[in-house]
Write a protein that holds these residues in place. Structure first.
Motif, short mmCIF file in Angstrom:
data_model
loop_
_atom_site.label_atom_id
_atom_site.label_comp_id
_atom_site.label_asym_id
_atom_site.label_seq_id
_atom_site.Cartn_x
_atom_site.Cartn_y
_atom_site.Cartn_z
N ILE A 76 15.57 -19.56 4.18
CA ILE A 76 15.59 -20.62 5.20
C ILE A 76 16.99 -21.20 5.34
O ILE A 76 17.50 -21.39 6.45
CB ILE A 76 14.57 -21.72 4.86
N THR A 77 17.65 -21.47 4.21
CA THR A 77 19.00 -22.04 4.24
C THR A 77 19.97 -21.08 4.91
O THR A 77 20.78 -21.48 5.75
CB THR A 77 19.47 -22.38 2.82
N LEU A 78 19.89 -19.81 4.55
CA LEU A 78 20.78 -18.82 5.16
C LEU A 78 20.53 -18.68 6.66
O LEU A 78 21.47 -18.60 7.45
CB LEU A 78 20.61 -17.47 4.47
N THR A 79 19.28 -18.68 7.05
CA THR A 79 18.95 -18.57 8.46
C THR A 79 19.48 -19.76 9.26
O THR A 79 20.09 -19.59 10.32
CB THR A 79 17.42 -18.46 8.65
N ILE A 80 19.28 -20.96 8.74
CA ILE A 80 19.78 -22.15 9.43
C ILE A 80 21.30 -22.12 9.51
O ILE A 80 21.89 -22.40 10.57
CB ILE A 80 19.30 -23.44 8.73
N TYR A 81 21.96 -21.75 8.42
CA TYR A 81 23.43 -21.72 8.41
C TYR A 81 23.96 -20.71 9.42
O TYR A 81 24.89 -21.00 10.18
CB TYR A 81 23.94 -21.38 7.02
N LEU A 82 23.37 -19.52 9.45
CA LEU A 82 23.84 -18.50 10.40
C LEU A 82 23.59 -18.92 11.84
O LEU A 82 24.43 -18.66 12.72
CB LEU A 82 23.18 -17.16 10.09
N ARG A 83 22.48 -19.58 12.10
CA ARG A 83 22.21 -20.05 13.46
C ARG A 83 23.21 -21.14 13.86
O ARG A 83 23.69 -21.16 15.00
CB ARG A 83 20.79 -20.61 13.57
N LEU A 84 23.52 -22.05 12.94
CA LEU A 84 24.46 -23.12 13.26
C LEU A 84 25.88 -22.59 13.47
O LEU A 84 26.59 -23.04 14.37
CB LEU A 84 24.46 -24.18 12.16
N THR A 85 26.30 -21.65 12.63
CA THR A 85 27.66 -21.13 12.80
C THR A 85 27.76 -20.27 14.06
O THR A 85 28.78 -20.28 14.72
CB THR A 85 28.10 -20.32 11.57
N ALA A 86 26.70 -19.53 14.40
CA ALA A 86 26.73 -18.74 15.63
C ALA A 86 26.77 -19.65 16.84
O ALA A 86 27.48 -19.37 17.81
CB ALA A 86 25.50 -17.83 15.70
N ARG A 87 26.03 -20.75 16.80
CA ARG A 87 26.04 -21.70 17.90
C ARG A 87 27.41 -22.34 18.05
O ARG A 87 27.90 -22.53 19.15
CB ARG A 87 24.99 -22.78 17.66
N GLY A 88 28.08 -22.63 16.94
CA GLY A 88 29.40 -23.22 16.98
C GLY A 88 30.44 -22.28 17.55
O GLY A 88 31.34 -22.68 18.27
N ARG A 89 30.33 -20.99 17.24
CA ARG A 89 31.27 -20.01 17.77
C ARG A 89 31.12 -19.84 19.27
O ARG A 89 32.10 -19.71 19.97
CB ARG A 89 31.07 -18.66 17.07
N THR A 90 29.88 -19.84 19.76
CA THR A 90 29.70 -19.66 21.20
C THR A 90 30.16 -20.90 21.97
O THR A 90 30.70 -20.80 23.06
CB THR A 90 28.24 -19.35 21.55
N ARG A 91 29.97 -22.06 21.41
CA ARG A 91 30.42 -23.28 22.08
C ARG A 91 31.94 -23.37 22.10
O ARG A 91 32.53 -23.74 23.09
CB ARG A 91 29.85 -24.52 21.39
N SER A 92 32.59 -23.07 20.97
CA SER A 92 34.05 -23.17 20.93
C SER A 92 34.70 -22.10 21.80
O SER A 92 35.75 -22.31 22.36
CB SER A 92 34.56 -23.07 19.50
N GLY A 93 34.04 -20.95 21.95
CA GLY A 93 34.59 -19.89 22.79
C GLY A 93 34.47 -20.20 24.26
O GLY A 93 35.26 -19.74 25.07
N SER A 94 33.51 -21.00 24.65
CA SER A 94 33.31 -21.29 26.08
C SER A 94 34.15 -22.48 26.55
O SER A 94 34.18 -22.76 27.73
CB SER A 94 31.83 -21.57 26.35
N ARG A 95 34.83 -23.15 25.66
CA ARG A 95 35.64 -24.32 26.05
C ARG A 95 37.03 -23.97 26.49
O ARG A 95 37.81 -24.84 26.81
CB ARG A 95 35.73 -25.31 24.88
N SER A 96 37.41 -22.73 26.51
CA SER A 96 38.79 -22.35 26.84
C SER A 96 39.14 -22.50 28.27
O SER A 96 38.76 -23.08 29.11
CB SER A 96 39.04 -20.90 26.46
#
Length: 78
Positions: A58-78
């Protein structure tokens, strides 16, 4: 001001994993009480192993989902 390292995501995943595992433990205890199962030493070890495995997954799944969400958000702000 970009933030690197993922400390916030890791902490949120840790707490989310603890919360979900606690709910799972309560559900397992409730089901055991309703079924009238008395915990012996072997059952206790099995329950601890299941809860530990669930916490890790559960912890790994939540962490991977949060980091993937952060990468897509930071990539779209350019």
């Amino acid at each position: 001001m970009g933030r690197r390292g993922g400390e916030l995501e890791a902490f949120a995943a840790f707490l989310g994993g603890l919360l979900a595992t606690g709910v799972l433990a309560l559900a397992m205890a409730g089901a055991g009480a309703l079924a009238g199962i008395h915990a012996g030493p072997r059952l206790t070890k099995v329950v601890i192993a299941v809860l530990t495995a669930a916490w890790v997954v559960i912890t790994l799944t939540i962490y991977l989902r949060l980091t993937a969400r952060g990468r897509t958000r930071s990539g779209s702000r350019s």
